[in-house]
Design an enzyme around this catalytic site. Structure first.
Site, PDB file in Angstrom:
ATOM      1  N   ASP A   1       0.850  -1.201   0.000  1.00  0.00           N
ATOM      2  CA  ASP A   1       0.000   0.000   0.000  1.00  0.00           C
ATOM      3  C   ASP A   1       0.884   1.249   0.000  1.00  0.00           C
ATOM      4  O   ASP A   1       0.661   2.190  -0.765  1.00  0.00           O
ATOM      5  CB  ASP A   1      -0.882   0.053   1.259  1.00  0.00           C
ATOM      6  CG  ASP A   1      -1.894  -1.067   1.339  1.00  0.00           C
ATOM      7  OD1 ASP A   1      -1.477  -2.236   1.392  1.00  0.00           O
ATOM      8  OD2 ASP A   1      -3.118  -0.782   1.358  1.00  0.00           O
TER       9      ASP A   1
ATOM     10  N   TYR B   1      -7.421  -3.957  14.974  1.00  0.00           N
ATOM     11  CA  TYR B   1      -6.982  -4.927  13.969  1.00  0.00           C
ATOM     12  C   TYR B   1      -6.529  -6.229  14.618  1.00  0.00           C
ATOM     13  O   TYR B   1      -5.879  -6.221  15.657  1.00  0.00           O
ATOM     14  CB  TYR B   1      -5.827  -4.323  13.150  1.00  0.00           C
ATOM     15  CG  TYR B   1      -5.303  -5.252  12.074  1.00  0.00           C
ATOM     16  CD1 TYR B   1      -5.966  -5.354  10.853  1.00  0.00           C
ATOM     17  CD2 TYR B   1      -4.162  -6.025  12.287  1.00  0.00           C
ATOM     18  CE1 TYR B   1      -5.501  -6.214   9.869  1.00  0.00           C
ATOM     19  CE2 TYR B   1      -3.695  -6.885  11.306  1.00  0.00           C
ATOM     20  CZ  TYR B   1      -4.365  -6.979  10.096  1.00  0.00           C
ATOM     21  OH  TYR B   1      -3.904  -7.822   9.119  1.00  0.00           O
TER      22      TYR B   1
ATOM     23  N   ASP C   1      -5.203 -11.943  -0.509  1.00  0.00           N
ATOM     24  CA  ASP C   1      -5.348 -12.866   0.615  1.00  0.00           C
ATOM     25  C   ASP C   1      -6.155 -14.138   0.347  1.00  0.00           C
ATOM     26  O   ASP C   1      -5.737 -15.225   0.670  1.00  0.00           O
ATOM     27  CB  ASP C   1      -5.999 -12.143   1.792  1.00  0.00           C
ATOM     28  CG  ASP C   1      -5.323 -10.822   2.129  1.00  0.00           C
ATOM     29  OD1 ASP C   1      -4.378 -10.433   1.422  1.00  0.00           O
ATOM     30  OD2 ASP C   1      -5.736 -10.177   3.098  1.00  0.00           O
TER      31      ASP C   1
ATOM     32  N   GLU D   1     -12.256   0.622  -1.230  1.00  0.00           N
ATOM     33  CA  GLU D   1     -11.165  -0.368  -1.182  1.00  0.00           C
ATOM     34  C   GLU D   1     -11.146  -1.200  -2.467  1.00  0.00           C
ATOM     35  O   GLU D   1     -10.097  -1.484  -3.027  1.00  0.00           O
ATOM     36  CB  GLU D   1     -11.362  -1.278   0.038  1.00  0.00           C
ATOM     37  CG  GLU D   1     -10.220  -2.239   0.288  1.00  0.00           C
ATOM     38  CD  GLU D   1     -10.415  -3.059   1.564  1.00  0.00           C
ATOM     39  OE1 GLU D   1     -11.497  -2.968   2.180  1.00  0.00           O
ATOM     40  OE2 GLU D   1      -9.481  -3.790   1.948  1.00  0.00           O
TER      41      GLU D   1
END
Ligand code: GLC
Length: 427
Positions: A35, A80, A161, A391
């Site tokens: 990112d 997270y 992922d 996203e």
């Protein structure tokens, strides 16, 4: 086609946590490796100093052996999972123990070529060393047998992922996690847009295995039940080596240049083994079984970005993509809509990701497929204009999905608006 430039810049500013940019507030509250590389290129369109800082802060997490971790936990957050307590690595700024696609050297070259500041040479020289150490690590740790192609040891290392490319290898995993799974992502985002619980159990089982091995690369290589030659990672590494070589002309030694060239030659030759002529695409290889993975995903188009295919293969890749777009009109679906595993809203199993589009468009432009490149860029900007700086996007409807106000999507919006009709920029 253009987006609201001020709005895109405002997203980067809002996600700035002091020299590094979080992917989005809450859902991803730390610095992510690839990112940040794209985000640095986005910053470079309007704030050179900030672009340098993004890269410099990422390598604060670089390990002594050269690995650039996939997450740098600069400041604590409860938003997270899995956090530093699950990773149990030893680096002084807490980090994860795995890496992500190495876009870093490509971003470094990009920022350096735009930079006007008096300190650009010195900053680039230092970061060149970091990039070289990271590529040397890939070679040593992830291609110890010298095949020319590196393998990933965790799906998260691919950055994609829950891609169907990992399904078969993940289904074989018998490992159980020892860490209790406390997913935080589905308290921020609808579960139907995220990986499944079963995926998470396996993701964490691998983390537990490697933590038990002290994150020692040779031990991980020997013990890993998940060893995949990912097309995207190898293509991105190849492009990054090309960019590193340009930087090495200025900052490196003869020996370093020769080392990079030798690696590139070996890798370019080995890529031929990933080409599937019947399916007209590159596919991953599972080192656990020695077989080629059957899924056709957007990763399979990325060798274009690195100049790997021949001209005829590039034409075949273009034709293959056209066949996907007949089913799902918003380019580029992350999984072929002709694949039974295609799910238009579930993360890497169908949705469109702006960073992947950027690389694919650069790739087609590199081969002179200018109309297709322009179509991808125009469609990417239209997705952001109509679906928000999300996203990812549904390739059948264009709907914006996942987290909002997303940094790397904003960065790609800025980059594509900056020079929307250019050909190969020699990134
Ligand atoms: C998800 C994505 C990964 C990205 C991260 C932060 O884990 O799969 O590619 O780096 O989110 O945006």
């Amino acid at each position: 086609m253009t987006i609201d430039i001020e709005a895109a810049r405002a997203i980067l500013r809002a996600n700035d946590r002091g020299g590094y940019t979080v992917p989005t507030d809450r859902l991803y509250p730390f610095q992510w490796n690839w990112d940040s590389a794209f985000v640095a290129m986005g910053w470079a369109t309007f704030d050179e100093e900030r672009a340098w800082r993004e890269l410099e802060r990422l390598v604060e997490g670089q390990w002594n052996d050269g690995m650039v971790p996939h997450i740098v936990f600069h400041a604590p957050s409860d938003d997270y999972f899995p956090g530093p307590d699950v990773w149990r690595t030893r680096h002084s700024v807490p980090t994860s123990g795995i890496t992500q696609p190495p876009v870093f050297a490509t971003a470094l070259r990009h920022v350096f070529e735009i930079a006007r500041g008096p300190d650009a040479q010195a900053r680039a020289a230092r970061l060149y060393k970091c990039a070289l150490a990271s590529h040397d690590w890939w070679d040593r740790a992830r291609d110890p047998e010298g095949t020319g192609l590196v393998a990933i040891l965790h799906p998260w290392e691919s950055g994609m992922d829950n891609s169907p490319a990992w399904d078969e290898a993940m289904a074989r995993l018998t490992l159980q996690p020892t860490t209790p799974i406390r997913r935080r992502d589905i308290s921020h985002i609808g579960a139907e847009m995220r990986p499944r619980d079963e995926d998470y159990r396996r993701f964490i089982a691998l983390v537990d295995l490697y933590a038990g091995l002290g994150w020692e690369p040779a031990a991980m290589w020997r013990a890993s039940p998940f060893k995949l030659v990912d097309v995207a990672t190898n293509a991105i590494l190849h492009k990054a080596d090309e960019d590193l070589l340009v930087l090495a002309e200025k900052f490196g030694s003869d020996a370093e240049r020769r080392r990079i060239e030798a690696r590139m030659a070996r890798r370019a030759a080995a890529f031929a083994g990933l080409w599937n002529q019947d399916r007209r695409i590159y596919q991953a290889r599972d080192l656990g079984t020695g077989t080629v993975v059957s899924a056709s995903t957007s990763a399979g188009l990325l060798p274009l970005f690195a100049g790997i295919p021949g001209a005829r293969q590039a034409d075949e890749l273009a034709a293959e993509l056209e066949s996907w777009l007949a089913r799902a009109p918003y380019p580029v679906p992350s999984t072929s809509p002709l694949d039974p595993r295609f799910e238009p809203k579930r993360y890497w199993r169908g949705p469109v990701w702006a960073v992947v589009n950027f690389m694919i468009a650069e790739g087609f432009a590199r081969y002179g497929h200018m109309a297709l490149a322009a179509r991808i860029r125009t469609a990417t900007l239209a997705l952001m204009r109509d679906g928000g700086i999300a996203e990812y996007f549904d390739p059948t409807s264009g709907e914006g999905l996942g987290g909002g106000q997303f940094s790397w999507t904003a960065a790609i919006g800025l980059l594509m608006t900056d020079q929307p009709t250019r050909g190969q920029r020699g990134l």
